[in-house]
Design an enzyme around this catalytic site. Structure first.
Site, PDB file in Angstrom:
ATOM      1  N   PRO A   2      -3.552  88.949 -18.789  1.00 52.85           N
ATOM      2  CA  PRO A   2      -2.176  89.064 -19.239  1.00 52.85           C
ATOM      3  C   PRO A   2      -1.250  89.784 -18.283  1.00 52.85           C
ATOM      4  O   PRO A   2      -1.626  90.766 -17.649  1.00 52.85           O
ATOM      5  CB  PRO A   2      -2.300  89.868 -20.524  1.00 52.85           C
ATOM      6  N   GLU A   3      -0.046  89.299 -18.247  1.00 54.32           N
ATOM      7  CA  GLU A   3       1.041  90.006 -17.600  1.00 54.32           C
ATOM      8  C   GLU A   3       1.926  90.510 -18.736  1.00 54.32           C
ATOM      9  O   GLU A   3       1.560  90.370 -19.896  1.00 54.32           O
ATOM     10  CB  GLU A   3       1.768  89.055 -16.629  1.00 54.32           C
ATOM     11  N   LYS A  59       1.974  97.192 -19.029  1.00 52.57           N
ATOM     12  CA  LYS A  59       0.943  96.317 -19.572  1.00 52.57           C
ATOM     13  C   LYS A  59      -0.027  97.093 -20.468  1.00 52.57           C
ATOM     14  O   LYS A  59      -1.075  96.561 -20.846  1.00 52.57           O
ATOM     15  CB  LYS A  59       0.180  95.628 -18.437  1.00 52.57           C
ATOM     16  N   ARG A 266      -5.012  87.823  -3.140  1.00 51.93           N
ATOM     17  CA  ARG A 266      -4.619  86.996  -4.273  1.00 51.93           C
ATOM     18  C   ARG A 266      -4.018  85.684  -3.781  1.00 51.93           C
ATOM     19  O   ARG A 266      -3.414  85.640  -2.713  1.00 51.93           O
ATOM     20  CB  ARG A 266      -3.551  87.680  -5.143  1.00 51.93           C
TER      21      ARG A 266
END
Length: 277
Positions: A2-3, A59, A266
């Site tokens: 999740p972001e 977050k 990434r």
DNA sequence: ACCCTCACCTGCACGC
DNA sequence: TGCGTGCAGGTGAGGG
């Protein structure tokens, strides 16, 4: 996974599902999830606590309980909450189970075991390591164009890397960082301090637009924790991904082929024509 | 202070 | 079928 938008969704779903419930008992099957607290301590402190609220900082999911404590949860890559009835079977990788006073269970599962949970005094939350360093909330006044301009001007890192740094810009992850840069038509490999000042407002707006659209998109799906089946984050807002996971496809704006490159460990996706250096 | 690389884990898709 | 490789939405420690 999740972001910030996904975390916001979980916060809202948790709020509907567990605020006002009391935790009767807790089980933790993965001690490192709650380290450095011991499992016994953790269970004892939560026992018979009323859940009074659920909120968010970056977050981190903040589950507020009686006696002025906050359970701060970070889902990292694969953490997830679900609500089960007493006769549902536990899913794989269920590492914490909170037994509620209405005969349901709040379950935390996490395939990769990166997630963390910390029970902290509410008064000490703002000074807790990992939370105190976080940048301003992206929709707050503190996250201003001036703040972003100042932050960018002090960094020689690339914009892609900087946008992932939660102490500088809060809420983006690998997907939305790529999406925000695409929306602002800025090359991900641009050095932060070298971004033209007149483009800062565009980036600022793009960050808010991407996060806002994702929150709205997920919220419109009316997903909840009681029906985890059929809930795939990707599915929930895939339509707003314009570059992420689109390597080789035609850019939706100009038709050029979307590129992918590994950068700082990434995957980074960008349109070589819309996002020239 | 900054920035990079690696480490933390499991599981999945892919090519041979 | 199996096995090796690379990859996954996040971050922190440790090093230069």
């Amino acid at each position: 996974m999740p972001e910030l938008p996904e975390v916001e969704h979980v916060v809202r779903a948790l709020r509907r599902a567990v605020v006002g419930r009391r935790i009767i008992a807790t089980e933790v099957g993965l001690p490192k999830l709650i380290a450095p607290s011991s499992v016994n301590n953790f269970r004892r402190k939560l026992k018979d606590s009323l859940i009074t609220g659920v909120s968010r900082r970056g977050k981190f999911i903040l589950i507020e309980v009686e006696s002025d404590r906050v359970l701060a949860v970070h889902l990292r890559m694969t953490g997830a909450f679900m609500i089960l009835t007493s006769d549902d079977e536990l899913p794989r990788h269920a590492h914490a189970v909170f037994y509620l006073d209405d005969d349901r269970r709040l379950v935390f599962k996490d395939q990769r075991q990166f997630g963390i949970m910390r029970l902290v005094a509410r008064s000490r939350l703002a000074s807790t390591k990992g939370i105190c360093e976080l940048a301003p909330e992206p929709f707050s006044e503190d996250f201003s164009i001036a703040y972003l301009r100042e932050t960018l001007s002090r960094s020689r890192r690339t914009l892609k890397t900087l946008l992932l740094d939660q102490t500088r810009v809060l809420g983006l992850g690998n997907i939305y960082a790529a999406e925000a840069l695409f929306r602002a038509r800025i090359n991900p490999f641009k050095i932060a301090a070298e971004l033209s000042p007149r483009r800062v407002p565009q980036l600022h707006q793009a960050i808010r637009d991407v996060l806002g659209a994702a929150v709205a998109g997920i919220s419109a799906k009316r997903l909840d924790l009681e029906n985890p089946n059929g809930f795939s984050y990707g599915e929930a807002f895939e339509r707003i991904w314009q570059v992420y996971e689109r390597e080789g496809e035609a850019c939706l704006k100009c038709g050029a082929r979307i590129r992918r490159m590994t950068h700082a460990g990434r995957s980074t996706y960008w349109c070589p024509r819309c996002q020239r250096r």
